[in-house]
Design a protein around this motif. Structure first.
Motif, PDB file in Angstrom:
ATOM      1  N   TYR A 131       0.892  -1.078   0.098  1.00 17.55           N
ATOM      2  CA  TYR A 131       0.106   0.045   0.087  1.00 17.55           C
ATOM      3  C   TYR A 131       0.767   1.096   0.140  1.00 17.55           C
ATOM      4  N   ASP A 132       2.063   1.372   0.758  1.00 16.72           N
ATOM      5  CA  ASP A 132       2.615   2.373   0.898  1.00 16.72           C
ATOM      6  C   ASP A 132       3.561   2.611  -0.600  1.00 16.72           C
ATOM      7  N   TYR A 175      -6.248  -5.508   5.831  1.00 13.13           N
ATOM      8  CA  TYR A 175      -6.153  -4.732   7.124  1.00 13.13           C
ATOM      9  C   TYR A 175      -6.432  -5.874   8.196  1.00 13.13           C
ATOM     10  N   LYS A 220      -1.865   4.488   5.761  1.00  8.37           N
ATOM     11  CA  LYS A 220      -2.560   3.380   6.008  1.00  8.37           C
ATOM     12  C   LYS A 220      -3.435   3.166   7.193  1.00  8.37           C
ATOM     13  N   THR A 270      -7.417   2.310   6.988  1.00  4.76           N
ATOM     14  CA  THR A 270      -7.715   1.157   7.684  1.00  4.76           C
ATOM     15  C   THR A 270      -8.865   1.686   8.961  1.00  4.76           C
TER      16      THR A 270
END
Length: 142
Positions: free
Chosen positions: A51-52, A72, A129, A133
């Motif tokens: 995701y990063d 997640y 994130k 989340t």
């Protein structure tokens, strides 16, 4: 189907969305409005990325749509994966492009059946994130 803005969604977008949704072929797909401002087209489909990595590659001054296969943790309940639709319109992008992306968003979402959540972001902190989340867990951003 075209949006109120007159922008249509290309068949490639729908096909690649099916590959991420059903085939789990990609970590994410990214779309943009074509230079002639008539079509939403695929920009990239990435098979393996965190995701990063996804957030880091977003253009600094241009809008994009993306679908990310977001993983997640739910504490003791384990892990979940959900497809999230991201509308990236940084503050530094041109005003007319932000308006065009906003006006065309629903046309994309209607073609991408099964999206769990929508995240709209104008700065990178809104895509951390942790933030995403929390939004996904809260189910507020459907």
């Amino acid at each position: 189907m075209s949006s109120l803005s007159g922008v249509s969604v290309s068949d490639d977008v729908v096909a690649e969305y099916q590959n991420i949704k059903l085939g789990k072929k990609y970590s994410y797909i990214q779309m943009k409005i074509s230079d002639d401002k008539k079509l939403i087209v695929m920009e990239k489909a990435v098979e393996s990325a965190t995701y990063d990595d996804f957030v880091k590659q977003l253009p600094e001054k241009e809008c994009r749509y993306a679908v990310f296969d977001f993983n997640y943790e739910l504490g003791e309940s384990g892990h979940r994966n959900e497809l999230i639709f991201i509308v990236w319109c940084p503050d530094t992008s041109a005003v007319h492009m932000k308006m065009l992306y906003a006006a065309s968003k629903d046309a994309v979402k209607k073609k991408l059946v099964g999206i769990s959540h929508e995240i709209q972001a104008t700065e990178l902190s809104e895509l951390s994130k942790h933030e995403v989340t929390e939004k996904v867990k809260s189910k507020k951003y459907k």
